[in-house]
Design a protein around this motif. Structure first.
Motif, short mmCIF file in Angstrom:
data_model
loop_
_atom_site.label_atom_id
_atom_site.label_comp_id
_atom_site.label_asym_id
_atom_site.label_seq_id
_atom_site.Cartn_x
_atom_site.Cartn_y
_atom_site.Cartn_z
N ILE A 39 -5.43 5.53 -0.13
CA ILE A 39 -4.39 4.52 0.09
C ILE A 39 -3.80 4.69 1.47
O ILE A 39 -3.61 3.72 2.23
CB ILE A 39 -3.33 4.63 -1.00
N GLU A 97 2.24 1.69 -3.42
CA GLU A 97 1.27 2.25 -4.37
C GLU A 97 1.05 3.74 -4.11
O GLU A 97 0.93 4.55 -5.04
CB GLU A 97 -0.04 1.48 -4.26
N LEU A 100 0.83 -1.21 0.00
CA LEU A 100 0.00 0.00 0.00
C LEU A 100 0.87 1.27 0.00
O LEU A 100 0.58 2.26 -0.70
CB LEU A 100 -0.92 0.01 1.22
#
Length: 876
Positions: free
Chosen positions: A560, A502, A499
């Protein structure tokens, strides 16, 4: 003396001789006088004095007529002196027949002249003396007597108590003789103190005058022959003085014209020198192309140029026009007075001044173009420099601390997860580094363009750019080294938070996009038209249309991080919630997004303000164009009207002059429109508006047209003034000038103010000239000396005035000087001072060359060469 000549010329007399009334009385007088010893004494005295006046020229005289003329020798000598002819050689013997022979030779000569000798006495001698005393129209006694009487009546007409009707009783009171003397020599008699009873003791200044008048007054009836003898002597003496005065007047007139022309020449030389000196000083200033480093300095140069256009140049335009007019007027005066054309000193011809003026205007035009280009260049430089500073500051802020970060060896003591995080973070940095590659290239490109445009602070720009490039190279090297280290460690560390990875991958480009958006929203812009600003507004609107999509990306990136925090919270993980893979934080994204939202309306406002400014500039363009599109055709129309009027105008020249003066008045009154247009043009330049699609006229076009219009109307007025001057000086009547104008207009086929050779020949034939080829060639050399194939109206007028007017010539002036010099081929300074006014006499003495011809004496002056030089016929 001039006033006396005027009286002689203008006064008319009629004479009525009442012969019947006088004949009887005169016969009685004659019988009495034949017996009167006093009369005989007067006759002898008169004739003896007259004879001695001539014999003294031969170095002799007589005391007694009967005794001294008895042998005939002195009688023959007297005849030779008074007649100027040679008599037969006299006999030198002393015998009686020798004396008779000499007397007969004298009597034969007298008879050959038409004098009837009925008897040898006083009557016969008087007839002969009368023959030489009064050389008037006829040689008869009657006509000579009447002619001499007419001369006396003319000369004594203005005097009170004088009425000359004959040669005896009219002279009884002596006033007639005193009036005749006073008329020519007022210094000898104070006529105002005379009355009917003559007493010259206190009024006459000459003993001869007192003796002469007393001799007449003391006679009961003055002898007619004696009176005629005295009067005829006066006639010969005074006639020469009048002729000398006429000659002196002619010379004074010629010299006065010459002095005035010399003054005008000197004035032209002075004005031409001043104008050329001003042009010489101004051209280097206009040719100076040394650029300034700042916009303020260049604006100051532009303001100085405007002051030159408004204040300094217009008076010089007027001076140039007036100088051309003065030159044309001077040449006309010289041509009218038969003087050679004026040739200014080297470099001061009208063509030289026109050439210098053309060079001035060429330099002026180039200087204005250079100023505007320099202002555009500096404006561009300022924009590029500001853009360089903004981009450099943004890059420096981004690059600050990057080298220290890349030099860290934190991965040596990190866990696998931390190492993997470090690797991912480094990948994100590489992505960010690649994203900044374009900005670095832009910074280098801007710096290069600033150098190419000669930016005044290029050294500091180059130094800053070099530091950025060196730092960029260092970042590239350090990045490569750190990646290699992380990849070696990655094999040991497997755990990575996807995560966070990203987030880092999406946050970095988004952050870069926000930074680019902030740069674009704060970027300076320069536009010159409504279309350009509208294009920027359209681009901005397109940018605003992408904001919802960007906001979705922002929310996704933030989600995110929220997911990371949720996972840590859900699983009660004891790790930091910070993203190890990215330097971009959620707070940074939020603050930059708020900054973007603030800059968008600010950008809207600046674009709308610029749109309003462009609309204002467009109004200025239209306002200028509206006036220029009226003024330009008006100037062209006036030019055509003036050109047409100069060809089609008829009537008296004074009326033509008044019409042209009205044209000039209307043109001058139109000046306020030009001034208003100048004001609008200044507003346009101050607004930095450099083009105008609404009109083909520029301010330079209007200025040139206006100056040409003023010059044209002034030149046309000068041409009419020249025609008036020519007409008045040459004695040309208005009717003749109208005939010349009508003839010229008739044969001016193209109505352009010019005739070709064939039309000119037809015009001359229509005016009565019988032209052969040689005569026509001579005339063409006068009216078309440069061989251009056309004849102007002024050349036509000059030719016709020379053909119809009478002017002074060099031969006439030479003849006048010859009279003053008593037929000598030279003249002395004393003679000039005696016959001419002091100023004119000194002018001649100063300029006459010495006479070196036959019979020269010390101080002799050559008046022939001097007179020829006045009319350009010698090199004196």
């Amino acid at each position: 003396m001039n006033s006396m000549n005027q009286i002689d010329t203008n006064m008319q007399y009629t004479y009525n001789y009442e012969e019947d009334e006088y004949m009887t009385q005169e016969e009685e007088w004659d019988r009495d006088l034949l017996l009167d010893p006093a009369w005989e004494k007067q006759q002898r005295k008169t004739f003896t004095a007259w004879c001695n006046s001539h014999l003294r020229k031969a170095g002799t005289q007589i005391e007694n007529i009967e005794e001294d003329f008895r042998n005939g020798l002195k009688l023959m000598l007297l005849l030779e002196v008074i007649s100027g002819e040679r008599l037969p050689k006299p006999d030198r013997g002393k015998m009686r027949f020798h004396k008779i022979a000499n007397v007969n030779k004298a009597l034969d000569y007298i008879a050959s002249k038409g004098v009837k000798l009925v008897s040898i006495g006083a009557e016969a001698l008087f007839k002969f003396f009368l023959f030489f005393l009064t050389p008037l129209v006829s040689f008869t006694e009657t006509s000579a007597k009447e002619g001499l009487l007419l001369w006396c009546q003319r000369k004594t007409a203005p005097y009170r108590n004088v009425n000359i009707q004959n040669f005896h009783l009219s002279w009884k009171d002596g006033l007639g003789l005193c009036a005749l003397i006073h008329r020519h020599r007022p210094d000898l008699i104070d006529y105002s103190k005379l009355n009917k009873v003559i007493n010259l003791g206190g009024t006459a200044r000459c003993p001869a005058v007192i003796w002469l008048t007393s001799d007449i007054v003391n006679t009961p009836k003055p002898d007619e022959r004696a009176i005629m003898t005295y009067v005829s002597c006066f006639y010969h003496a005074f006639a020469g003085a009048e002729q000398a005065e006429t000659a002196a007047n002619r010379i004074c007139k010629v010299l006065a014209v010459n002095q005035e022309n010399e003054r005008l020449m000197e004035e032209y030389e002075r004005l031409a020198s001043e104008l050329l000196e001003w042009i010489r000083r101004t051209i280097p200033w206009l040719e100076n192309r040394t650029p300034e480093k700042t916009m303020q300095a260049m604006q100051k140069k532009l303001e100085d140029f405007r002051d030159y256009r408004r204040k300094h140049k217009p008076p010089k335009v007027q001076e140039k026009c007036q100088l051309e007019i003065n030159f044309n007027t001077l040449q006309t005066k010289l041509r009218i007075s038969n003087r050679p054309a004026f040739m200014p000193s080297e470099g001061k011809m009208v063509s030289d001044i026109a050439g210098a003026w053309q060079r001035l205007e060429q330099a002026e035009k180039g200087y204005e173009e250079w100023l505007l280009n320099e202002i555009r260049r500096l404006e561009r430089l300022e924009h590029l420099a500001e853009k360089f500073r903004q981009k450099a500051s943004t890059h420096e802020q981004w690059a600050y601390g990057k080298e220290q970060t890349l030099l860290q060896k934190d991965y040596e003591s990190a866990s696998l997860t931390e190492v993997r995080a470090m690797l991912r973070k480094h990948e994100a940095f590489e992505s960010d580094l690649a994203a900044h590659q374009d900005r670095v290239e832009q910074i280098a490109a801007i710096a290069q363009e600033l150098n190419e445009l000669d930016y005044h602070d290029a050294a500091s720009v180059n130094d800053r750019c070099q530091k950025i490039c060196d730092q960029w190279d260092s970042l590239g090297t350090l990045t490569q080294k750190r990646r290699e280290a992380l990849e070696r460690t990655e094999k040991l560390l497997e755990t990575i938070d996807q995560l966070h990875l990203e987030f880092a991958k999406r946050a970095a480009p988004f952050n870069n996009w926000m930074e680019g958006a902030m740069e674009d929203l704060q970027d300076m812009f320069i536009v010159h038209s409504i279309e350009e600003i509208q294009s920027l507004i359209s681009a901005h609107d397109q940018f605003k249309a992408t904001l919802p999509e960007a906001d979705g990306e922002r929310q996704a990136i933030l989600s995110i991080q929220n997911e990371v925090e949720k996972v840590i919270q859900s699983y009660s993980m004891r790790i930091s919630a910070s993203n190890p893979y990215s330097t971009v934080t959620v707070d940074e994204i939020r603050s930059k997004w708020e900054k973007v939202k603030q800059l968008v309306p600010q950008r809207d406002q600046s674009l709308q303000e610029e749109l309003a400014r462009q609309h204002a500039n467009e109004r200025l363009r239209r306002q200028f164009a509206a006036q220029a599109n009226v003024i330009g055709p008006w100037i062209q129309t006036k030019m055509e009207e003036i050109a047409r009027s100069s060809i089609e105008m008829t009537g008296p020249l004074e009326d033509q002059m008044n019409q042209l003066k009205q044209y000039e008045h209307n043109i001058i009154n139109y000046k306020h429109n030009i001034d208003k247009l100048e004001g609008d043009h200044q507003l346009i330049q101050e607004a930095l508006v450099f083009d105008n699609k609404h009109t083909n006229y520029t301010m330079e076009h209007i200025r040139v047209g206006w100056e040409l219009l003023l010059t044209t109307i002034a030149r046309t007025i000068n041409e009419v003034e020249t025609q008036i001057l020519t007409r008045d000086a040459k004695g040309i009547t208005q009717e003749q000038m109208n005939d010349f104008r009508a003839s010229f207009n008739h044969f001016d086929r193209r109505k352009n103010g010019l005739m070709d050779h064939d039309d000119f020949r037809a015009c001359l034939i229509s005016m009565g000239y019988d032209l052969g080829e040689a005569e026509f060639a001579r005339i063409m050399s006068l009216v078309d000396p440069n061989g251009q194939g056309t004849v102007t109206f002024q050349s036509f007028i000059d030719f016709m005035t020379r053909e119809t007017a009478d002017t002074d010539t060099a031969e006439q002036v030479i003849a006048s000087f010859r009279i003053l010099a008593s037929d000598k081929p030279y003249i002395l300074a004393d003679e000039l001072r005696r016959e001419l006014p002091p100023e004119q006499a000194q002018y001649c003495i100063k300029r006459m060359p010495p006479y070196t011809g036959p019979g020269s004496v010390p101080g002799a002056l050559d008046y022939t060469s001097f007179s020829s030089a006045l009319y350009g016929e010698s090199d004196l």
